[in-house]
Write a protein that holds these residues in place. Structure first.
Motif, PDB file in Angstrom:
ATOM      1  N   GLU A  11      33.104  -1.025 -23.118  1.00 58.09           N
ATOM      2  CA  GLU A  11      33.370  -1.816 -24.313  1.00 58.09           C
ATOM      3  C   GLU A  11      34.650  -1.304 -24.976  1.00 58.09           C
ATOM      4  OE1 GLU A  11      30.282  -2.411 -27.090  1.00 58.09           O
ATOM      5  OE2 GLU A  11      29.033  -3.543 -25.681  1.00 58.09           O
ATOM      6  N   VAL A  12      35.466  -2.253 -25.411  1.00 59.69           N
ATOM      7  CA  VAL A  12      36.748  -1.925 -26.029  1.00 59.69           C
ATOM      8  C   VAL A  12      36.789  -2.533 -27.429  1.00 59.69           C
ATOM      9  CG1 VAL A  12      39.259  -2.157 -25.862  1.00 59.69           C
ATOM     10  CG2 VAL A  12      37.894  -1.846 -23.789  1.00 59.69           C
ATOM     11  N   ASN A  13      37.256  -1.749 -28.384  1.00 59.66           N
ATOM     12  CA  ASN A  13      37.500  -2.234 -29.742  1.00 59.66           C
ATOM     13  C   ASN A  13      38.995  -2.070 -30.008  1.00 59.66           C
ATOM     14  OD1 ASN A  13      37.273  -3.148 -32.328  1.00 59.66           O
ATOM     15  ND2 ASN A  13      35.852  -1.575 -33.025  1.00 59.66           N
ATOM     16  N   SER A  14      39.707  -3.202 -29.964  1.00 61.50           N
ATOM     17  CA  SER A  14      41.171  -3.179 -30.003  1.00 61.50           C
ATOM     18  C   SER A  14      41.681  -3.746 -31.319  1.00 61.50           C
ATOM     19  CB  SER A  14      41.724  -3.996 -28.827  1.00 61.50           C
ATOM     20  OG  SER A  14      43.104  -4.189 -28.951  1.00 61.50           O
ATOM     21  N   HIS A  15      42.537  -2.978 -31.981  1.00 61.91           N
ATOM     22  CA  HIS A  15      43.235  -3.440 -33.181  1.00 61.91           C
ATOM     23  C   HIS A  15      44.718  -3.136 -32.981  1.00 61.91           C
ATOM     24  CE1 HIS A  15      39.434  -4.139 -35.271  1.00 61.91           C
ATOM     25  NE2 HIS A  15      39.038  -2.976 -34.788  1.00 61.91           N
ATOM     26  N   GLY A  33      27.827  11.376 -25.660  1.00 60.04           N
ATOM     27  CA  GLY A  33      28.965  12.154 -25.188  1.00 60.04           C
ATOM     28  C   GLY A  33      29.028  12.389 -23.696  1.00 60.04           C
ATOM     29  N   VAL A  34      28.176  11.711 -22.918  1.00 62.65           N
ATOM     30  CA  VAL A  34      28.209  11.905 -21.472  1.00 62.65           C
ATOM     31  C   VAL A  34      27.796  10.615 -20.775  1.00 62.65           C
ATOM     32  CG1 VAL A  34      25.829  12.760 -21.342  1.00 62.65           C
ATOM     33  CG2 VAL A  34      27.461  13.397 -19.571  1.00 62.65           C
ATOM     34  N   ALA A  35      28.448  10.321 -19.649  1.00 61.67           N
ATOM     35  CA  ALA A  35      28.070   9.208 -18.776  1.00 61.67           C
ATOM     36  C   ALA A  35      27.413   9.800 -17.534  1.00 61.67           C
ATOM     37  CB  ALA A  35      29.295   8.377 -18.401  1.00 61.67           C
ATOM     38  N   LEU A  36      26.113   9.599 -17.387  1.00 69.18           N
ATOM     39  CA  LEU A  36      25.370  10.241 -16.301  1.00 69.18           C
ATOM     40  C   LEU A  36      25.768   9.728 -14.924  1.00 69.18           C
ATOM     41  CD1 LEU A  36      21.716  10.574 -17.671  1.00 69.18           C
ATOM     42  CD2 LEU A  36      23.478  12.311 -17.480  1.00 69.18           C
ATOM     43  N   ASN A  81      54.356  -2.643 -24.846  1.00 65.91           N
ATOM     44  CA  ASN A  81      54.723  -3.714 -25.787  1.00 65.91           C
ATOM     45  C   ASN A  81      54.239  -3.422 -27.206  1.00 65.91           C
ATOM     46  OD1 ASN A  81      55.788  -5.001 -23.552  1.00 65.91           O
ATOM     47  ND2 ASN A  81      54.034  -6.384 -23.298  1.00 65.91           N
ATOM     48  N   LEU A  82      54.257  -2.147 -27.588  1.00 67.37           N
ATOM     49  CA  LEU A  82      53.937  -1.788 -28.969  1.00 67.37           C
ATOM     50  C   LEU A  82      55.103  -1.017 -29.574  1.00 67.37           C
ATOM     51  CD1 LEU A  82      50.195  -0.637 -29.192  1.00 67.37           C
ATOM     52  CD2 LEU A  82      51.230  -2.675 -30.171  1.00 67.37           C
ATOM     53  N   PRO A  83      55.486  -1.331 -30.814  1.00 71.46           N
ATOM     54  CA  PRO A  83      56.622  -0.634 -31.427  1.00 71.46           C
ATOM     55  C   PRO A  83      56.323   0.801 -31.825  1.00 71.46           C
ATOM     56  CG  PRO A  83      55.615  -2.153 -32.994  1.00 71.46           C
ATOM     57  CD  PRO A  83      54.947  -2.398 -31.680  1.00 71.46           C
ATOM     58  N   SER A  84      55.059   1.123 -32.081  1.00 72.10           N
ATOM     59  CA  SER A  84      54.707   2.482 -32.514  1.00 72.10           C
ATOM     60  C   SER A  84      53.598   3.037 -31.632  1.00 72.10           C
ATOM     61  CB  SER A  84      54.243   2.474 -33.978  1.00 72.10           C
ATOM     62  OG  SER A  84      53.107   1.635 -34.139  1.00 72.10           O
ATOM     63  N   ARG A  85      53.432   4.345 -31.663  1.00 71.48           N
ATOM     64  CA  ARG A  85      52.418   5.014 -30.845  1.00 71.48           C
ATOM     65  C   ARG A  85      51.021   4.744 -31.413  1.00 71.48           C
ATOM     66  NH1 ARG A  85      52.655   9.600 -27.447  1.00 71.48           N
ATOM     67  NH2 ARG A  85      50.671  10.680 -27.227  1.00 71.48           N
ATOM     68  N   PRO A  86      50.115   4.165 -30.632  1.00 70.07           N
ATOM     69  CA  PRO A  86      48.779   3.839 -31.142  1.00 70.07           C
ATOM     70  C   PRO A  86      47.824   5.026 -31.031  1.00 70.07           C
ATOM     71  CG  PRO A  86      48.972   3.031 -28.917  1.00 70.07           C
ATOM     72  CD  PRO A  86      50.299   3.666 -29.255  1.00 70.07           C
ATOM     73  N   TYR A  87      46.736   4.939 -31.774  1.00 66.35           N
ATOM     74  CA  TYR A  87      45.667   5.946 -31.657  1.00 66.35           C
ATOM     75  C   TYR A  87      44.668   5.463 -30.612  1.00 66.35           C
ATOM     76  CZ  TYR A  87      41.591   8.780 -32.700  1.00 66.35           C
ATOM     77  OH  TYR A  87      40.503   9.622 -32.592  1.00 66.35           O
ATOM     78  N   LYS A  88      44.248   6.380 -29.727  1.00 74.03           N
ATOM     79  CA  LYS A  88      43.280   6.055 -28.682  1.00 74.03           C
ATOM     80  C   LYS A  88      42.035   6.913 -28.867  1.00 74.03           C
ATOM     81  CE  LYS A  88      47.193   5.673 -25.486  1.00 74.03           C
ATOM     82  NZ  LYS A  88      47.773   6.183 -24.203  1.00 74.03           N
ATOM     83  N   GLY A  89      40.871   6.292 -28.760  1.00 75.83           N
ATOM     84  CA  GLY A  89      39.603   7.017 -28.867  1.00 75.83           C
ATOM     85  C   GLY A  89      38.693   6.678 -27.704  1.00 75.83           C
ATOM     86  N   PHE A  90      37.952   7.701 -27.211  1.00 70.20           N
ATOM     87  CA  PHE A  90      37.058   7.508 -26.076  1.00 70.20           C
ATOM     88  C   PHE A  90      35.693   8.120 -26.403  1.00 70.20           C
ATOM     89  CE2 PHE A  90      41.395   7.911 -24.547  1.00 70.20           C
ATOM     90  CZ  PHE A  90      41.539   6.781 -23.764  1.00 70.20           C
ATOM     91  N   ARG A  91      34.631   7.390 -26.048  1.00 65.19           N
ATOM     92  CA  ARG A  91      33.267   7.882 -26.249  1.00 65.19           C
ATOM     93  C   ARG A  91      32.404   7.494 -25.053  1.00 65.19           C
ATOM     94  NH1 ARG A  91      31.394   5.622 -32.024  1.00 65.19           N
ATOM     95  NH2 ARG A  91      31.891   3.699 -30.881  1.00 65.19           N
ATOM     96  N   ALA A  92      31.252   8.156 -24.933  1.00 65.99           N
ATOM     97  CA  ALA A  92      30.299   7.837 -23.870  1.00 65.99           C
ATOM     98  C   ALA A  92      28.886   7.967 -24.412  1.00 65.99           C
ATOM     99  CB  ALA A  92      30.491   8.761 -22.666  1.00 65.99           C
ATOM    100  N   LEU A  93      27.986   7.136 -23.905  1.00 67.44           N
ATOM    101  CA  LEU A  93      26.582   7.159 -24.302  1.00 67.44           C
ATOM    102  C   LEU A  93      25.737   6.739 -23.116  1.00 67.44           C
ATOM    103  CD1 LEU A  93      24.149   7.110 -26.326  1.00 67.44           C
ATOM    104  CD2 LEU A  93      24.775   4.737 -26.815  1.00 67.44           C
ATOM    105  N   THR A  94      24.697   7.514 -22.837  1.00 63.28           N
ATOM    106  CA  THR A  94      23.728   7.142 -21.810  1.00 63.28           C
ATOM    107  C   THR A  94      22.343   7.111 -22.437  1.00 63.28           C
ATOM    108  OG1 THR A  94      25.031   8.204 -20.057  1.00 63.28           O
ATOM    109  CG2 THR A  94      22.732   7.708 -19.566  1.00 63.28           C
ATOM    110  N   GLN A  95      21.615   6.042 -22.160  1.00 63.20           N
ATOM    111  CA  GLN A  95      20.236   5.938 -22.628  1.00 63.20           C
ATOM    112  C   GLN A  95      19.369   5.374 -21.517  1.00 63.20           C
ATOM    113  OE1 GLN A  95      20.431   3.454 -26.063  1.00 63.20           O
ATOM    114  NE2 GLN A  95      21.001   1.624 -24.939  1.00 63.20           N
TER     115      GLN A  95
END
Length: 413
Positions: A207-211, A376-379, A391-405
């Protein structure tokens, strides 16, 4: 093509009916379907997603107690099923239940009008639908009551509908550019009576949340893409880079969306073990269940639960545990909420069972449903290598997470 869509409550009531073509489908098909559902309720088998009725093929999916039915009489591509309709309605209305559907009849019908045209998919991208039909809120409901206008449909067509990237709104602008990538996985497993792992696989979603402002071009690569099976992509993904180099290249929608889904099969172990033992003699039974960590994933395992249905022949049960809480509901479902496993002891549940008069021993044994969550982990072992953004004028912030249930994790006794 789809001929109609029905929405059924958890009691089988037809809450909504949408005829999609000139060929009308009678509601009696819902009665036939519900009879099949009731007949399967007491068995361990589940209704398949596609059912052949005497007159139609029925596609069925259940989301949060709401049953979605779609009918057709001809062969059709599997991607024309109703899973996308259920996803959009759940996302649009902030969840699904009988009251939400009845309170938003107008919006549901408007969404179906835009999503399906004469039985074929038309506009299915949530971001574009939001520009065409305003999501429900208190202000719009109050205005509808005052003005008498209950329609939420915009008077203008979104600019992206005529674009080469119809899933993205036209030239969005954000004060801060940021993108978040989540690996969300569910583990399905079956352990037989001898404690042998019969099946263990992962169903996962990226899943991606892009702004991001403008028209960014993203490239996402994995460290070990060869483990992935049954991949399915969002329409924004270019298929050729994945086919040649296993790289995801795409122009993202603005906001949150599911980039891809996948399966990882034939895993060798589960993070949590459950060892049930059930004996019976002379009209009484003894149950003991032991829970512990089999493979430490390096992160905390929490929200551990064990749930099982007591057989009908058991009149009463007296169960207790040395950790967590145990509750037995009126329908004989026993739920043991453990939470986190303590370091100083292994959680155990034990107690006695009283059988029906005239029955000396048990002949039906329960299946234990196990739940857990690991942040915090992908099994599956899937790892993100890098995410490049152009194609972005400024450096974006990138975040990564993982969840296993846990998904369908069953232990048989």
């Amino acid at each position: 093509m789809l001929q109609c869509i029905f929405l059924l409550s958890d009691s089988g009531e037809v809450m909504l009916e949408k005829q999609l073509t000139g060929h009308r489908v009678d509601r009696s098909i819902c009665d036939w379907f519900w009879e099949q559902t009731v007949s399967q309720a007491d068995s361990s088998s589940k209704l398949p997603p596609i059912i052949a009725s005497p007159t139609h093929y029925i596609f069925q999916i259940v989301r949060e107690g709401i049953t979605f039915l779609a009918c057709t009489q001809v062969e059709m591509p599997p991607l024309m099923g109703i899973e996308g309709v259920a996803d959009v309605l759940s996302d649009y209305l902030g969840g699904l239940n009988e009251d939400v559907i009845k309170d938003n009849f107008v919006i549901v019908y408007e969404l179906l009008d835009e999503m399906i045209d004469n039985g074929f998919p038309l506009t299915t991208e949530p971001n574009i639908l939001r520009e065409m039909i305003a999501p429900p809120n208190i202000v719009s409901k109050m205005l509808g009551v005052v003005t008498g206008n209950s329609s939420n449909v915009s008077n203008t067509l979104p600019g992206a509908t005529g674009s080469c990237v119809p899933w993205r709104s036209t030239d969005p602008k954000h004060a801060s550019n940021e993108v978040y990538v989540d690996l969300l996985e569910e583990m399905d497993a079956v352990v037989n009576r001898d404690g042998i792992l019969v099946k263990c696989e992962i169903y996962g979603e990226v899943e991606v949340n892009s702004h991001l402002s403008g028209l960014p071009d993203l490239t996402l690569s994995f460290a070990n893409p060869s483990i992935l099976n049954d991949v399915r992509f969002h329409p924004c993904v270019r298929f050729r880079p994945w086919e040649s180099n296993n790289i995801l290249s795409f122009v993202p929608p603005d906001g949150q969306f599911k980039l891809m889904s996948y399966r990882v099969k034939k895993l060798k172990s589960t993070p949590v073990y459950v060892k049930p033992q059930l004996t019976s003699n002379a009209g009484t039974g003894r149950l003991s269940v032991l829970v512990g960590i089999r493979n430490d994933p390096g992160k905390t395992i929490d929200s551990i639960t064990v749930q099982f249905q007591l057989p009908p022949c058991i009149l009463s049960a007296n169960l207790s545990s040395n950790h967590g809480t145990v509750s037995i509901l009126a329908n004989k479902i026993c739920s043991w909420s453990i939470g986190r496993i303590p370091k100083d002891k292994a959680p155990s549940l034990s107690g006695t069972l009283t059988l029906e008069t005239g029955m000396d021993s048990l002949h039906v044994f329960p299946t234990f449903q196990v739940g857990f969550r690991i942040m915090g982990v992908a099994l599956s072992g899937l790892q993100i290598d890098k995410l490049d953004i152009k194609n972005l004028p400024s450096r974006p912030y990138k975040g990564f997470r993982a969840l296993t249930q846990s998904g369908q994790y069953e232990v048989r006794s």
